[in-house]
Design a protein around this motif. Structure first.
Motif, PDB file in Angstrom:
ATOM      1  N   ARG A 124     115.025  32.364 -19.670  1.00 22.45           N
ATOM      2  CA  ARG A 124     114.505  31.742 -19.249  1.00 22.45           C
ATOM      3  C   ARG A 124     113.500  32.901 -19.737  1.00 22.45           C
ATOM      4  O   ARG A 124     112.773  33.055 -18.878  1.00 22.45           O
ATOM      5  CB  ARG A 124     114.491  31.285 -18.072  1.00 22.45           C
ATOM      6  CG  ARG A 124     113.130  30.205 -17.693  1.00 22.45           C
ATOM      7  CD  ARG A 124     112.023  29.753 -17.745  1.00 22.45           C
ATOM      8  NE  ARG A 124     110.803  29.125 -17.695  1.00 22.45           N
ATOM      9  CZ  ARG A 124     110.723  28.143 -18.789  1.00 22.45           C
ATOM     10  NH1 ARG A 124     110.101  28.604 -19.876  1.00 22.45           N
ATOM     11  NH2 ARG A 124     109.945  27.205 -17.940  1.00 22.45           N
ATOM     12  N   GLY A 178     109.754  31.655 -21.040  1.00 17.27           N
ATOM     13  CA  GLY A 178     108.314  31.066 -20.070  1.00 17.27           C
ATOM     14  C   GLY A 178     107.976  31.152 -21.437  1.00 17.27           C
ATOM     15  O   GLY A 178     106.228  30.933 -20.875  1.00 17.27           O
ATOM     16  N   SER A 179     108.260  31.404 -22.258  1.00 18.77           N
ATOM     17  CA  SER A 179     107.509  30.496 -23.981  1.00 18.77           C
ATOM     18  C   SER A 179     108.208  30.133 -24.602  1.00 18.77           C
ATOM     19  O   SER A 179     108.812  31.022 -24.939  1.00 18.77           O
ATOM     20  CB  SER A 179     106.569  32.378 -23.879  1.00 18.77           C
ATOM     21  OG  SER A 179     105.664  31.941 -25.607  1.00 18.77           O
ATOM     22  N   ALA A 180     108.395  28.820 -24.531  1.00 16.43           N
ATOM     23  CA  ALA A 180     108.963  28.389 -25.676  1.00 16.43           C
ATOM     24  C   ALA A 180     108.470  28.722 -27.039  1.00 16.43           C
ATOM     25  O   ALA A 180     109.771  29.140 -28.043  1.00 16.43           O
ATOM     26  CB  ALA A 180     108.732  26.260 -25.708  1.00 16.43           C
ATOM     27  N   GLU A 218     115.101  22.794 -24.961  1.00 15.96           N
ATOM     28  CA  GLU A 218     114.612  22.014 -23.872  1.00 15.96           C
ATOM     29  C   GLU A 218     114.637  21.740 -23.927  1.00 15.96           C
ATOM     30  O   GLU A 218     114.151  20.765 -25.018  1.00 15.96           O
ATOM     31  CB  GLU A 218     113.210  23.216 -24.135  1.00 15.96           C
ATOM     32  CG  GLU A 218     112.054  23.255 -22.203  1.00 15.96           C
ATOM     33  CD  GLU A 218     111.211  24.168 -22.133  1.00 15.96           C
ATOM     34  OE1 GLU A 218     111.461  25.172 -22.729  1.00 15.96           O
ATOM     35  OE2 GLU A 218     110.612  23.850 -21.025  1.00 15.96           O
ATOM     36  N   GLU A 222      96.282  22.149 -27.108  1.00 17.41           N
ATOM     37  CA  GLU A 222      96.476  22.161 -25.785  1.00 17.41           C
ATOM     38  C   GLU A 222      95.569  21.557 -24.917  1.00 17.41           C
ATOM     39  O   GLU A 222      95.481  20.923 -23.954  1.00 17.41           O
ATOM     40  CB  GLU A 222      97.351  23.272 -25.243  1.00 17.41           C
ATOM     41  CG  GLU A 222      98.008  22.974 -23.623  1.00 17.41           C
ATOM     42  CD  GLU A 222      98.766  23.786 -22.964  1.00 17.41           C
ATOM     43  OE1 GLU A 222      99.032  24.884 -23.643  1.00 17.41           O
ATOM     44  OE2 GLU A 222      99.833  23.240 -21.824  1.00 17.41           O
ATOM     45  N   ASP A 242     100.929  30.432 -24.979  1.00 15.48           N
ATOM     46  CA  ASP A 242     102.010  29.359 -24.807  1.00 15.48           C
ATOM     47  C   ASP A 242     103.045  30.194 -23.175  1.00 15.48           C
ATOM     48  O   ASP A 242     103.007  31.570 -23.741  1.00 15.48           O
ATOM     49  CB  ASP A 242     102.928  29.960 -25.710  1.00 15.48           C
ATOM     50  CG  ASP A 242     104.254  28.768 -25.144  1.00 15.48           C
ATOM     51  OD1 ASP A 242     104.202  27.483 -25.133  1.00 15.48           O
ATOM     52  OD2 ASP A 242     105.134  29.012 -25.880  1.00 15.48           O
ATOM     53  N   GLY A 243     102.873  29.689 -22.345  1.00  5.19           N
ATOM     54  CA  GLY A 243     103.546  30.737 -21.605  1.00  5.19           C
ATOM     55  C   GLY A 243     102.135  30.930 -20.424  1.00  5.19           C
ATOM     56  O   GLY A 243     101.858  32.503 -19.652  1.00  5.19           O
ATOM     57  N   THR A 244     101.876  30.408 -20.053  1.00  2.00           N
ATOM     58  CA  THR A 244     100.522  30.503 -18.923  1.00  2.00           C
ATOM     59  C   THR A 244     100.645  30.811 -17.418  1.00  2.00           C
ATOM     60  O   THR A 244     100.098  31.745 -17.384  1.00  2.00           O
ATOM     61  CB  THR A 244      99.404  29.320 -19.398  1.00  2.00           C
ATOM     62  OG1 THR A 244      98.618  28.772 -20.330  1.00  2.00           O
ATOM     63  CG2 THR A 244      98.270  29.250 -18.178  1.00  2.00           C
ATOM     64  N   ASP A 263      98.200  26.357 -29.625  1.00  2.00           N
ATOM     65  CA  ASP A 263      98.665  26.948 -28.313  1.00  2.00           C
ATOM     66  C   ASP A 263      98.118  28.110 -27.443  1.00  2.00           C
ATOM     67  O   ASP A 263      98.707  28.804 -28.619  1.00  2.00           O
ATOM     68  CB  ASP A 263     100.239  26.450 -27.431  1.00  2.00           C
ATOM     69  CG  ASP A 263     100.107  26.482 -26.292  1.00  2.00           C
ATOM     70  OD1 ASP A 263      99.220  27.037 -25.642  1.00  2.00           O
ATOM     71  OD2 ASP A 263     101.050  25.599 -25.661  1.00  2.00           O
ATOM     72  N   TYR A 317     109.755  21.707 -15.059  1.00  2.00           N
ATOM     73  CA  TYR A 317     109.290  22.311 -14.169  1.00  2.00           C
ATOM     74  C   TYR A 317     107.966  21.482 -13.344  1.00  2.00           C
ATOM     75  O   TYR A 317     107.619  21.539 -12.277  1.00  2.00           O
ATOM     76  CB  TYR A 317     108.482  24.123 -14.689  1.00  2.00           C
ATOM     77  CG  TYR A 317     107.822  22.805 -15.303  1.00  2.00           C
ATOM     78  CD1 TYR A 317     107.400  23.515 -17.081  1.00  2.00           C
ATOM     79  CD2 TYR A 317     106.516  22.756 -14.740  1.00  2.00           C
ATOM     80  CE1 TYR A 317     107.299  22.803 -17.145  1.00  2.00           C
ATOM     81  CE2 TYR A 317     105.372  23.205 -16.372  1.00  2.00           C
ATOM     82  CZ  TYR A 317     106.014  23.438 -17.640  1.00  2.00           C
ATOM     83  OH  TYR A 317     105.411  22.750 -19.153  1.00  2.00           O
ATOM     84  N   LEU A 377     108.994  19.713 -24.054  1.00  2.00           N
ATOM     85  CA  LEU A 377     108.014  20.264 -25.171  1.00  2.00           C
ATOM     86  C   LEU A 377     107.104  19.765 -25.866  1.00  2.00           C
ATOM     87  O   LEU A 377     106.972  18.253 -26.187  1.00  2.00           O
ATOM     88  CB  LEU A 377     108.221  21.365 -25.204  1.00  2.00           C
ATOM     89  CG  LEU A 377     109.035  22.043 -25.095  1.00  2.00           C
ATOM     90  CD1 LEU A 377     110.410  23.178 -26.182  1.00  2.00           C
ATOM     91  CD2 LEU A 377     108.515  23.283 -24.072  1.00  2.00           C
TER      92      LEU A 377
END
Ligand code: IPD
Ligand code: CA
Length: 263
Positions: free
Chosen positions: A185, A187-189, A206, A69, A88-90, A85, A160, A209
């Motif tokens: 939801r 927040g971390s796929a 989703e 990433e 994941d979910g920064t 990543d 977003y 991504l």
């Protein structure tokens, strides 16, 4: 080196980097947050965690490439590639919401052969390799057995920064909301996918991504007897920016629903 041995070593590396992220999270301040794009953030912790992963994984398979990433100077190789990543979910991470993970996949000639998703705060490590089951903390997992859409718990990620498909997304969202047990939801796929793999969620979908968000988690879903596709039911979900992951039983039903809105 055998894939099983590689997997054990990578789990150790990921857990070490997880401890680094956990320790640094306590020192994080708003001054550490850099803006990469609209609602897209990074911190020195994401960057340093990624460098630590790259450094340690480099020694493991000589000549392997990296699709990651943060560090865009890394290059893809012809055979083995690590897809990473570091966090994941920064957005959760910078807001102290405890759902974020490290996602590491390994591909050979574009086929994923190893996947690890480590949820840092719960310390749940989801992993699998080719021709093996999927595990959480060394316990075999599998997808849910629910085939009734009305009883399905659905995970998604809200658009977003890429709002190009927001209208069909919201129509689908309304439909799913009225025809399921509920929507989450996190927040971390990568975590959403891991939770489909162990049966907590029945479906995840989703759009927008990136490969590092989904490569490991999608492979874990497949090895846990689930099904993953893009919105048209085809297999371009790692680079194609559209993903549906299900317990298999609800896949056809869900693809038809998505196609009603996304044509
Ligand atoms: C994000 C997370 C989130 C998803 C976003 C991703 P990042 O990854 O996976 O759940 O909704 O689309 O970009 O940026 O936190 O690594
Ligand atoms: Ca990230």
């Amino acid at each position: 080196m055998k894939l099983e041995v590689i997997s054990k070593e990578v789990i150790e590396i990921v857990k070490r980097v997880g401890s680094f992220i956990e320790a640094e999270s306590k020192k994080l301040s708003t001054a550490d947050v850099e803006v990469k794009g609209l609602n897209d953030f990074v911190t020195y912790i994401d960057k340093e965690a990624e460098q630590r992963l790259i450094r340690e994984l480099k020694g493991m398979i000589p000549n392997a490439g990296f699709i990651v990433e943060e560090d865009q100077s890394q290059k893809k190789a012809a055979e083995y590639n690590w897809i990473i990543d570091p966090i994941d979910g920064t957005t959760n991470f910078i807001h102290s919401i405890p759902v974020y993970s490290i996602s590491v996949a390994l591909s050979f000639k574009d086929e994923i052969i190893l996947g690890i998703v480590y949820e840092i705060n719960s310390k749940e490590c989801f992993h699998t390799i080719k021709n093996q089951p999927a595990y959480v903390n060394n316990k075999i997992i599998s997808v849910s057995e629910n085939n009734v859409p009305g009883k399905a718990l659905i995970a998604t990620g809200f658009p977003y920064h890429d709002f190009s498909l927001i209208d069909p997304y919201l129509l689908l969202f309304k439909d799913v909301m009225q025809n399921s047990r509920g929507i989450r939801r996190l927040g971390s796929a990568a975590v959403d996918l891991a939770y489909v793999a162990c049966g907590r969620f029945d479906v995840f979908f989703e759009y927008g991504l990136k490969p590092w968000d989904v490569a490991a988690g999608a492979f874990i879903v497949k090895q846990a007897s689930g099904k993953v596709s893009d919105f048209s039911g085809k297999s371009n979900y790692i680079f194609g920016q559209q993903i549906i992951a299900t317990n298999n039983l609800l896949h056809e039903y869900f693809i038809k629903k998505v196609q009603r809105y996304f044509i």
